[in-house]
Design a protein around this motif. Structure first.
Motif, PDB file in Angstrom:
ATOM      1  N   PRO A  18     -52.496   5.362  77.441  1.00 38.46           N
ATOM      2  CA  PRO A  18     -54.055   5.328  77.904  1.00 38.46           C
ATOM      3  C   PRO A  18     -54.785   4.831  77.029  1.00 38.46           C
ATOM      4  CG  PRO A  18     -53.591   7.722  77.506  1.00 38.46           C
ATOM      5  CD  PRO A  18     -52.262   6.876  77.413  1.00 38.46           C
ATOM      6  N   HIS A  19     -54.346   4.785  75.563  1.00 41.46           N
ATOM      7  CA  HIS A  19     -55.447   4.210  74.569  1.00 41.46           C
ATOM      8  C   HIS A  19     -54.968   2.641  74.015  1.00 41.46           C
ATOM      9  CE1 HIS A  19     -52.001   6.702  73.035  1.00 41.46           C
ATOM     10  NE2 HIS A  19     -51.636   5.794  72.312  1.00 41.46           N
ATOM     11  N   VAL A  20     -54.114   2.347  74.684  1.00 35.70           N
ATOM     12  CA  VAL A  20     -53.625   0.966  74.829  1.00 35.70           C
ATOM     13  C   VAL A  20     -54.495   0.266  76.016  1.00 35.70           C
ATOM     14  CG1 VAL A  20     -51.964  -0.966  75.034  1.00 35.70           C
ATOM     15  CG2 VAL A  20     -51.290   1.439  73.797  1.00 35.70           C
ATOM     16  N   LYS A  21     -55.270  -0.779  75.688  1.00 41.12           N
ATOM     17  CA  LYS A  21     -56.289  -1.539  76.393  1.00 41.12           C
ATOM     18  C   LYS A  21     -55.880  -2.901  76.564  1.00 41.12           C
ATOM     19  CE  LYS A  21     -58.854   2.124  76.784  1.00 41.12           C
ATOM     20  NZ  LYS A  21     -58.953   3.200  78.002  1.00 41.12           N
ATOM     21  N   GLY A  22     -55.058  -3.456  76.001  1.00 48.38           N
ATOM     22  CA  GLY A  22     -54.571  -4.769  76.436  1.00 48.38           C
ATOM     23  C   GLY A  22     -53.201  -5.014  76.032  1.00 48.38           C
ATOM     24  N   VAL A  23     -52.792  -6.263  76.538  1.00 50.87           N
ATOM     25  CA  VAL A  23     -51.251  -6.625  76.405  1.00 50.87           C
ATOM     26  C   VAL A  23     -51.540  -7.953  75.714  1.00 50.87           C
ATOM     27  CG1 VAL A  23     -49.163  -7.466  77.578  1.00 50.87           C
ATOM     28  CG2 VAL A  23     -50.316  -5.426  78.252  1.00 50.87           C
ATOM     29  N   GLY A  24     -51.297  -8.113  74.553  1.00 44.54           N
ATOM     30  CA  GLY A  24     -51.413  -9.196  73.868  1.00 44.54           C
ATOM     31  C   GLY A  24     -51.222  -9.062  72.338  1.00 44.54           C
ATOM     32  N   GLU A  25     -51.190  -9.990  71.468  1.00 49.09           N
ATOM     33  CA  GLU A  25     -51.387 -11.305  71.780  1.00 49.09           C
ATOM     34  C   GLU A  25     -50.107 -12.252  72.394  1.00 49.09           C
ATOM     35  OE1 GLU A  25     -52.358 -14.252  68.157  1.00 49.09           O
ATOM     36  OE2 GLU A  25     -52.826 -12.064  67.403  1.00 49.09           O
TER      37      GLU A  25
ATOM     38  N   VAL B  64     -70.882  -2.803  63.734  1.00 49.34           N
ATOM     39  CA  VAL B  64     -69.384  -3.035  64.313  1.00 49.34           C
ATOM     40  C   VAL B  64     -68.834  -1.686  64.477  1.00 49.34           C
ATOM     41  CG1 VAL B  64     -67.483  -4.483  64.329  1.00 49.34           C
ATOM     42  CG2 VAL B  64     -69.561  -5.610  63.173  1.00 49.34           C
ATOM     43  N   THR B  65     -69.072  -1.234  65.639  1.00 45.23           N
ATOM     44  CA  THR B  65     -68.710   0.125  66.002  1.00 45.23           C
ATOM     45  C   THR B  65     -67.184   0.230  66.980  1.00 45.23           C
ATOM     46  OG1 THR B  65     -70.035   0.229  67.968  1.00 45.23           O
ATOM     47  CG2 THR B  65     -70.984   1.085  65.998  1.00 45.23           C
ATOM     48  N   THR B  66     -66.792  -0.772  66.996  1.00 46.66           N
ATOM     49  CA  THR B  66     -65.430  -0.857  67.908  1.00 46.66           C
ATOM     50  C   THR B  66     -64.662  -2.067  67.558  1.00 46.66           C
ATOM     51  OG1 THR B  66     -66.635   0.190  69.759  1.00 46.66           O
ATOM     52  CG2 THR B  66     -64.598  -0.667  70.195  1.00 46.66           C
ATOM     53  N   VAL B  67     -63.064  -1.682  67.383  1.00 49.80           N
ATOM     54  CA  VAL B  67     -62.433  -2.772  67.085  1.00 49.80           C
ATOM     55  C   VAL B  67     -61.190  -2.589  67.963  1.00 49.80           C
ATOM     56  CG1 VAL B  67     -63.053  -2.775  64.818  1.00 49.80           C
ATOM     57  CG2 VAL B  67     -61.038  -1.712  65.484  1.00 49.80           C
ATOM     58  N   VAL B  68     -60.483  -3.854  68.405  1.00 52.78           N
ATOM     59  CA  VAL B  68     -59.240  -3.842  69.067  1.00 52.78           C
ATOM     60  C   VAL B  68     -58.190  -4.394  68.388  1.00 52.78           C
ATOM     61  CG1 VAL B  68     -58.204  -4.747  71.114  1.00 52.78           C
ATOM     62  CG2 VAL B  68     -60.456  -4.676  71.370  1.00 52.78           C
ATOM     63  N   GLN B  69     -57.495  -3.317  67.829  1.00 54.67           N
ATOM     64  CA  GLN B  69     -56.367  -3.664  66.991  1.00 54.67           C
ATOM     65  C   GLN B  69     -55.070  -4.319  67.573  1.00 54.67           C
ATOM     66  OE1 GLN B  69     -55.638  -3.688  63.677  1.00 54.67           O
ATOM     67  NE2 GLN B  69     -53.319  -3.813  64.137  1.00 54.67           N
ATOM     68  N   VAL B  70     -54.687  -5.298  67.102  1.00 57.41           N
ATOM     69  CA  VAL B  70     -53.721  -6.106  68.014  1.00 57.41           C
ATOM     70  C   VAL B  70     -52.437  -6.312  67.389  1.00 57.41           C
ATOM     71  CG1 VAL B  70     -53.159  -8.260  69.185  1.00 57.41           C
ATOM     72  CG2 VAL B  70     -55.578  -7.520  68.995  1.00 57.41           C
ATOM     73  N   GLY B  71     -51.339  -5.937  68.150  1.00 56.95           N
ATOM     74  CA  GLY B  71     -49.897  -6.067  67.665  1.00 56.95           C
ATOM     75  C   GLY B  71     -49.470  -7.151  68.097  1.00 56.95           C
TER      76      GLY B  71
ATOM     77  N   ALA C  91     -50.294  -0.157  66.065  1.00 52.90           N
ATOM     78  CA  ALA C  91     -51.723  -0.381  67.031  1.00 52.90           C
ATOM     79  C   ALA C  91     -51.812   0.755  67.730  1.00 52.90           C
ATOM     80  CB  ALA C  91     -51.468  -1.640  67.786  1.00 52.90           C
ATOM     81  N   ALA C  92     -50.856   1.023  68.671  1.00 51.36           N
ATOM     82  CA  ALA C  92     -50.892   2.203  69.576  1.00 51.36           C
ATOM     83  C   ALA C  92     -51.357   3.686  68.995  1.00 51.36           C
ATOM     84  CB  ALA C  92     -49.755   2.439  70.276  1.00 51.36           C
ATOM     85  N   GLU C  93     -50.591   3.858  67.746  1.00 53.82           N
ATOM     86  CA  GLU C  93     -50.647   5.079  67.003  1.00 53.82           C
ATOM     87  C   GLU C  93     -52.035   5.117  66.438  1.00 53.82           C
ATOM     88  OE1 GLU C  93     -47.427   4.658  64.283  1.00 53.82           O
ATOM     89  OE2 GLU C  93     -46.166   5.271  65.631  1.00 53.82           O
TER      90      GLU C  93
ATOM     91  N   VAL D 283     -61.083   2.856  67.674  1.00 54.05           N
ATOM     92  CA  VAL D 283     -59.969   1.736  67.561  1.00 54.05           C
ATOM     93  C   VAL D 283     -59.280   1.564  69.139  1.00 54.05           C
ATOM     94  CG1 VAL D 283     -57.937   0.815  66.833  1.00 54.05           C
ATOM     95  CG2 VAL D 283     -59.680   1.881  65.186  1.00 54.05           C
ATOM     96  N   HIS D 284     -59.414   0.621  69.690  1.00 48.62           N
ATOM     97  CA  HIS D 284     -58.336   0.391  70.970  1.00 48.62           C
ATOM     98  C   HIS D 284     -57.243  -0.410  70.477  1.00 48.62           C
ATOM     99  CE1 HIS D 284     -61.484   2.211  73.211  1.00 48.62           C
ATOM    100  NE2 HIS D 284     -62.366   1.386  72.897  1.00 48.62           N
ATOM    101  N   ALA D 285     -56.196  -0.334  71.314  1.00 50.30           N
ATOM    102  CA  ALA D 285     -54.813  -1.168  70.761  1.00 50.30           C
ATOM    103  C   ALA D 285     -54.607  -2.405  72.000  1.00 50.30           C
ATOM    104  CB  ALA D 285     -53.847  -0.135  70.579  1.00 50.30           C
ATOM    105  N   SER D 286     -54.085  -3.240  71.470  1.00 53.29           N
ATOM    106  CA  SER D 286     -53.570  -4.153  72.558  1.00 53.29           C
ATOM    107  C   SER D 286     -52.030  -4.342  71.699  1.00 53.29           C
ATOM    108  CB  SER D 286     -54.142  -5.603  72.335  1.00 53.29           C
ATOM    109  OG  SER D 286     -53.711  -6.314  73.376  1.00 53.29           O
ATOM    110  N   VAL D 287     -51.009  -4.427  72.473  1.00 51.76           N
ATOM    111  CA  VAL D 287     -49.320  -4.554  72.299  1.00 51.76           C
ATOM    112  C   VAL D 287     -48.840  -5.929  72.681  1.00 51.76           C
ATOM    113  CG1 VAL D 287     -49.447  -2.060  72.051  1.00 51.76           C
ATOM    114  CG2 VAL D 287     -48.851  -3.283  74.121  1.00 51.76           C
TER     115      VAL D 287
END
Length: 305
Positions: free
Chosen positions: A136-143, A50-57, A66-68, A76-80
């Motif tokens: 740029p490192h925030v890849k999503g809007v959610g949850e 499991v080499t990638t995770v999406v950290q969700v705020g 998450a962004a930091e 890590v990719h962030a979703s806010v």
């Protein structure tokens, strides 16, 4: 009466599963609510593929975190966002924090009590989510989305207003929309249709049935399955997975919640993704490498990384 050792076993972290041969991503996790360091969690996950995770705020504080974290960790990719239960908490006030769910598909927060601030406070919080979404490192809007399980009629207006604002933010910044939908299928689909869904929309911890999966498939929505699809009473989720187009299927932990069987009730973490992947492959009747290859490509496409 259970022994002290058996009680402690129930709270212990599950063992490492056999590594996946094809690496995948955990499309939705809450590292800030898990024990240990981010570095340890990522290393443990990577050791099993499991080499990638999406950290969700789930609130402003968690979204900043998450962004930091995404800015300082390549894996890590962030979703806010403001969680659906956070919006009415801001508007109506909830000093005890009781409307922020500490479980199933809901996320939560370590943030303490707040002073109610009405619509102006919600607008201020949404403005901060908008600012973070531009990074740029925030890849999503959610949850974001709707939760009719934990928020009553008095909070629905704030939830829907917040959901519509998040849809607009996601579209304006070209980010994936990550949806929390609990006991609100028809209303979530209605708002998406009314507002126009972003190009990339993810139903996190997919909770609908096979019929809804077909609706999502026609709309091109991604469906992310969590450890609860392994539960004995989750046949509707397995039925949905069976009909969901393979190119729209993701996997997630929603950790520390929704730990897959046979470890239900123990702490969840990204390293347990292989357990769910193998259960999903069995439902689809395909080998785990084929499913993992598809999930890996789908997650990268969903979050544009």
């Amino acid at each position: 009466m259970p022994s002290a050792s058996s009680a402690s076993d129930k709270n212990a972290a599950p063992p490492l599963p056999e590594p996946l041969r094809v690496p995948v991503a955990d499309s939705h996790t809450h590292l800030d609510m898990q024990s240990g360091t981010v570095e340890d969690a990522l290393a443990k996950a990577a050791s099993v593929g499991v080499t990638t995770v999406v950290q969700v705020g789930c609130d402003v504080k968690g979204s900043r975190w998450a962004a930091e974290t995404a800015a300082t960790h390549d894996a890590v990719h962030a979703s806010v966002a403001l969680h659906p239960n956070e919006a009415p908490r801001i508007v109506l006030g909830d000093p005890g924090g009781t409307s922020q769910p500490p479980g199933a598909g809901g996320g939560g927060s370590r943030q303490g009590a707040r002073v109610p601030g009405g619509d102006a406070a919600l607008d201020e919080a949404l403005a901060e989510i908008d600012r973070l979404a531009a990074l740029p490192h925030v890849k999503g809007v959610g949850e974001t989305g709707l939760d009719h399980f934990r928020t009553g009629p008095e909070g629905k207006e704030a939830q829907e207003r917040s959901f519509r604002a998040h849809i607009e933010i996601a579209k304006r910044h070209g980010k994936a929309l990550v949806i929390h939908d609990r006991d609100a299928h028809a209303d979530v689909l209605r708002v998406l249709a009314e507002e126009g869904a972003p190009e990339r929309t993810v139903f996190h911890c997919y909770s609908g049935d096979a019929e809804m999966a077909e609706v999502c498939a026609r709309a091109g929505y991604f469906m992310s399955f969590a450890g609860n699809m392994t539960f004995k009473n989750a046949q509707p989720l397995r039925d949905a997975l069976a009909v969901a187009p393979l190119e729209l299927v993701l996997v997630e932990t929603d950790a520390p919640f929704l730990t897959p069987a046979p470890y239900r009730g123990r702490p969840n973490a990204p390293y347990l993704i292989p357990v769910t992947v193998r259960a999903m492959a069995a439902v689809r009747g395909i080998d785990e490498d084929t499913l993992a290859t598809s999930i890996s490509a789908n997650t990268a496409r969903a979050f544009d990384y």
